[in-house]
Design a protein around this motif. Structure first.
Motif, mmCIF file in Angstrom:
data_model
loop_
_atom_site.group_PDB
_atom_site.id
_atom_site.type_symbol
_atom_site.label_atom_id
_atom_site.label_comp_id
_atom_site.label_asym_id
_atom_site.label_seq_id
_atom_site.Cartn_x
_atom_site.Cartn_y
_atom_site.Cartn_z
ATOM 1 N N PHE A 236 0.841 -1.220 0.000
ATOM 2 C CA PHE A 236 0.000 0.000 0.000
ATOM 3 C C PHE A 236 0.869 1.261 0.000
ATOM 4 C CE2 PHE A 236 -1.950 3.381 2.526
ATOM 5 C CZ PHE A 236 -3.057 3.663 1.746
ATOM 6 N N LEU A 237 1.901 1.283 0.819
ATOM 7 C CA LEU A 237 2.774 2.456 0.907
ATOM 8 C C LEU A 237 3.523 2.692 -0.397
ATOM 9 C CD1 LEU A 237 4.203 2.033 4.525
ATOM 10 C CD2 LEU A 237 2.575 3.751 3.729
ATOM 11 N N ILE A 238 3.968 1.587 -1.039
ATOM 12 C CA ILE A 238 4.663 1.726 -2.328
ATOM 13 C C ILE A 238 3.717 2.292 -3.378
ATOM 14 C CG2 ILE A 238 5.721 0.432 -4.220
ATOM 15 C CD1 ILE A 238 6.871 -1.476 -2.096
ATOM 16 N N ALA A 239 2.465 1.768 -3.394
ATOM 17 C CA ALA A 239 1.476 2.265 -4.362
ATOM 18 C C ALA A 239 1.157 3.733 -4.119
ATOM 19 C CB ALA A 239 0.201 1.428 -4.276
ATOM 20 N N LEU A 240 0.999 4.108 -2.830
ATOM 21 C CA LEU A 240 0.711 5.509 -2.494
ATOM 22 C C LEU A 240 1.864 6.402 -2.908
ATOM 23 C CD1 LEU A 240 -1.066 7.624 -1.102
ATOM 24 C CD2 LEU A 240 0.061 7.045 1.059
ATOM 25 N N GLY A 241 3.086 5.940 -2.678
ATOM 26 C CA GLY A 241 4.254 6.729 -3.072
ATOM 27 C C GLY A 241 4.305 6.937 -4.570
ATOM 28 N N GLY A 242 3.889 5.904 -5.341
ATOM 29 C CA GLY A 242 3.872 6.048 -6.793
ATOM 30 C C GLY A 242 2.872 7.087 -7.243
ATOM 31 N N VAL A 243 1.708 7.122 -6.589
ATOM 32 C CA VAL A 243 0.687 8.133 -6.923
ATOM 33 C C VAL A 243 1.216 9.529 -6.659
ATOM 34 C CG1 VAL A 243 -1.573 9.052 -6.279
ATOM 35 C CG2 VAL A 243 -1.262 6.592 -6.571
ATOM 36 N N LEU A 244 1.883 9.720 -5.516
ATOM 37 C CA LEU A 244 2.387 11.037 -5.163
ATOM 38 C C LEU A 244 3.510 11.477 -6.083
ATOM 39 C CD1 LEU A 244 2.373 10.779 -1.263
ATOM 40 C CD2 LEU A 244 0.799 12.042 -2.719
ATOM 41 N N LEU A 245 4.311 10.508 -6.561
ATOM 42 C CA LEU A 245 5.387 10.841 -7.496
ATOM 43 C C LEU A 245 4.816 11.272 -8.836
ATOM 44 C CD1 LEU A 245 8.045 8.063 -6.788
ATOM 45 C CD2 LEU A 245 8.295 10.524 -6.392
ATOM 46 N N LEU A 246 3.775 10.559 -9.284
ATOM 47 C CA LEU A 246 3.150 10.907 -10.553
ATOM 48 C C LEU A 246 2.367 12.203 -10.462
ATOM 49 C CD1 LEU A 246 1.855 7.382 -11.645
ATOM 50 C CD2 LEU A 246 3.751 8.684 -12.673
ATOM 51 N N ASN A 247 1.801 12.476 -9.282
ATOM 52 C CA ASN A 247 1.004 13.688 -9.074
ATOM 53 C C ASN A 247 1.370 14.303 -7.738
ATOM 54 O OD1 ASN A 247 -0.851 15.705 -9.117
ATOM 55 N ND2 ASN A 247 -2.616 14.387 -8.659
ATOM 56 N N PRO A 248 2.431 15.134 -7.682
ATOM 57 C CA PRO A 248 2.890 15.712 -6.422
ATOM 58 C C PRO A 248 1.815 16.508 -5.711
ATOM 59 C CG PRO A 248 4.464 16.105 -8.203
ATOM 60 C CD PRO A 248 3.221 15.557 -8.824
ATOM 61 N N ALA A 249 0.849 17.049 -6.459
ATOM 62 C CA ALA A 249 -0.180 17.884 -5.837
ATOM 63 C C ALA A 249 -1.231 17.055 -5.111
ATOM 64 C CB ALA A 249 -0.866 18.751 -6.899
ATOM 65 N N ALA A 250 -1.159 15.702 -5.282
ATOM 66 C CA ALA A 250 -2.194 14.862 -4.689
ATOM 67 C C ALA A 250 -2.227 14.976 -3.175
ATOM 68 C CB ALA A 250 -1.965 13.408 -5.100
ATOM 69 N N GLY A 251 -1.081 15.226 -2.557
ATOM 70 C CA GLY A 251 -1.034 15.327 -1.103
ATOM 71 C C GLY A 251 -1.132 16.747 -0.608
ATOM 72 N N ARG A 252 -1.478 17.697 -1.483
ATOM 73 C CA ARG A 252 -1.552 19.099 -1.093
ATOM 74 C C ARG A 252 -2.950 19.641 -1.322
ATOM 75 N NH1 ARG A 252 4.073 21.394 -3.787
ATOM 76 N NH2 ARG A 252 5.482 19.939 -2.759
ATOM 77 N N ALA A 253 -3.218 20.784 -0.707
ATOM 78 C CA ALA A 253 -4.550 21.381 -0.802
ATOM 79 C C ALA A 253 -4.749 22.083 -2.135
ATOM 80 C CB ALA A 253 -4.740 22.369 0.339
ATOM 81 N N ASP A 254 -6.000 22.119 -2.615
ATOM 82 C CA ASP A 254 -6.353 22.911 -3.774
ATOM 83 C C ASP A 254 -6.469 24.369 -3.349
ATOM 84 O OD1 ASP A 254 -6.421 20.736 -5.484
ATOM 85 O OD2 ASP A 254 -8.501 20.275 -4.978
ATOM 86 N N LEU A 255 -6.498 25.287 -4.329
ATOM 87 C CA LEU A 255 -6.544 26.719 -4.014
ATOM 88 C C LEU A 255 -7.735 27.091 -3.137
ATOM 89 C CD1 LEU A 255 -5.392 29.533 -4.264
ATOM 90 C CD2 LEU A 255 -6.555 29.777 -6.462
ATOM 91 N N PRO A 256 -8.960 26.609 -3.393
ATOM 92 C CA PRO A 256 -10.076 26.985 -2.509
ATOM 93 C C PRO A 256 -9.810 26.631 -1.038
ATOM 94 C CG PRO A 256 -10.927 26.011 -4.507
ATOM 95 C CD PRO A 256 -9.438 25.798 -4.541
ATOM 96 N N ASP A 257 -9.195 25.472 -0.806
ATOM 97 C CA ASP A 257 -8.864 25.084 0.574
ATOM 98 C C ASP A 257 -7.795 26.004 1.150
ATOM 99 O OD1 ASP A 257 -10.614 22.891 0.472
ATOM 100 O OD2 ASP A 257 -9.081 21.637 -0.465
ATOM 101 N N THR A 258 -6.820 26.353 0.313
ATOM 102 C CA THR A 258 -5.735 27.233 0.767
ATOM 103 C C THR A 258 -6.268 28.622 1.106
ATOM 104 O OG1 THR A 258 -4.130 26.037 -0.604
ATOM 105 C CG2 THR A 258 -3.498 28.235 0.154
ATOM 106 N N VAL A 259 -7.132 29.160 0.250
ATOM 107 C CA VAL A 259 -7.709 30.490 0.489
ATOM 108 C C VAL A 259 -8.482 30.501 1.798
ATOM 109 C CG1 VAL A 259 -9.410 32.170 -0.332
ATOM 110 C CG2 VAL A 259 -7.784 31.155 -1.937
ATOM 111 N N GLU A 260 -9.274 29.448 2.017
ATOM 112 C CA GLU A 260 -10.060 29.374 3.254
ATOM 113 C C GLU A 260 -9.146 29.348 4.485
ATOM 114 O OE1 GLU A 260 -13.654 26.664 5.210
ATOM 115 O OE2 GLU A 260 -12.867 26.206 3.210
ATOM 116 N N ARG A 261 -7.990 28.710 4.333
ATOM 117 C CA ARG A 261 -7.069 28.591 5.456
ATOM 118 C C ARG A 261 -6.316 29.884 5.751
ATOM 119 N NH1 ARG A 261 -4.369 24.861 3.469
ATOM 120 N NH2 ARG A 261 -2.345 25.796 3.065
ATOM 121 N N ILE A 262 -5.929 30.620 4.703
ATOM 122 C CA ILE A 262 -5.104 31.814 4.919
ATOM 123 C C ILE A 262 -5.924 33.081 5.139
ATOM 124 C CG2 ILE A 262 -3.317 30.832 3.419
ATOM 125 C CD1 ILE A 262 -4.042 33.251 1.505
ATOM 126 N N ARG A 263 -7.204 33.047 4.776
ATOM 127 C CA ARG A 263 -8.028 34.268 4.829
ATOM 128 C C ARG A 263 -8.022 34.956 6.202
ATOM 129 N NH1 ARG A 263 -13.269 32.920 2.025
ATOM 130 N NH2 ARG A 263 -13.690 31.898 4.018
#
Length: 271
Positions: free
Chosen positions: A20-47
């Motif tokens: 599971f950890l190897i598969a999750l790591g592969g997803v994050l490598l292919l899509n680094p943004a997968a483990g990060r917030a989208d802009l709407p979430d970021t705006v709500e957090r910093i507002r």
């Protein structure tokens, strides 16, 4: 036999976890943004960390005068904005004071502030809030900023005309270049430009349009919310755009490294 079967079952659990950890790591490598917030979430957090900067005078109508945007840093009791946002003089006779405005919509709290540190070269100032609970502080990024990188900034482009409603713009870093561009003719140089050439430093040029009220807004990574610069609509217009016959709508930002240095000067630790 039961004991053997049990041992095999327990042995498989760590193996499943590893797969599971190897598969999750592969997803994050292919899509680094997968483990990060989208802009709407970021705006709500910093507002909650975005404030308006101006002056307050109880007997004046209106009592609040908007001058620019700022954002909370360090211990939650300090605000960073552009130095040019701060007025040269206050009407102390009529109890005018420097202030930040906190809240949203018509529910606005006025907090008095004083200067804690100033950097006129990079047009930055740190303000200390008087009283009240600390506010959420934004973290400064120490990552290298690259041309083409996605960015966002949040502030008050039209001030507090309709209430305290922060506005977010997004774009990319179009260029990383010196603040002052040398002119080909000495006849175009004035004392102000000569001084800027002596103190030239890199700034971020953006493809998103900022307005005068955005001066002091944090420029940040839309995925992490970490501040990478401070929007500036005055210092840089007098520098880079002075070589243009007609000033353009290009937006610039001062790198966050200069904010970090100013916080150290004020004896504060950046997040």
């Amino acid at each position: 036999m039961m004991g053997l079967a049990g041992s095999q079952g327990n042995g498989r659990k760590p193996l499943y976890k590893l797969i599971f950890l190897i598969a999750l790591g592969g997803v994050l490598l292919l899509n680094p943004a997968a483990g990060r917030a989208d802009l709407p979430d970021t705006v709500e957090r910093i507002r909650p960390s975005i404030v308006a900067v101006g002056t307050y005078q109880a007997m004046r109508r209106p009592p609040s005068v908007f001058l620019g945007t700022g954002f909370v840093v360090a211990d939650g009791r300090h605000v960073v904005t552009n130095a040019h946002v701060i007025p040269d003089k206050l009407d102390k006779r009529h109890r005018e004071r420097l202030a930040v405005f906190v809240g949203r919509g018509r529910r606005v709290q006025v907090r008095g502030v004083t200067e804690a540190a100033r950097d006129d070269v990079h047009d930055l100032v740190v303000l200390r809030m008087e009283g009240g609970d600390p506010l959420p502080a934004l973290a400064l990024s120490d990552a290298r900023v690259r041309e083409g990188q996605e960015v966002a900034f949040t502030g008050f482009p039209i001030g507090m005309v309709l209430g305290l409603y922060p506005v977010t713009h997004r774009g990319i870093v179009s260029a990383v270049s010196p603040m002052a561009i040398p002119t080909h003719s000495g006849r175009n140089l004035d004392p102000d430009m000569v001084q800027r050439l002596k103190n030239a430093f890199d700034v971020y040029q953006l493809d998103a349009t900022a307005y005068p009220g955005n001066s002091g807004s944090p420029l940040y990574d839309p995925r992490t919310g970490r501040v990478i610069g401070v929007i500036n609509k005055v210092l840089l217009t007098h520098g880079k755009e002075k070589v243009l016959e007609r000033p353009s709508g290009i937006t610039f930002a001062v790198p966050a490294q200069h904010v970090r240095a100013l916080l150290r000067k004020a004896g504060l630790a950046a997040r």
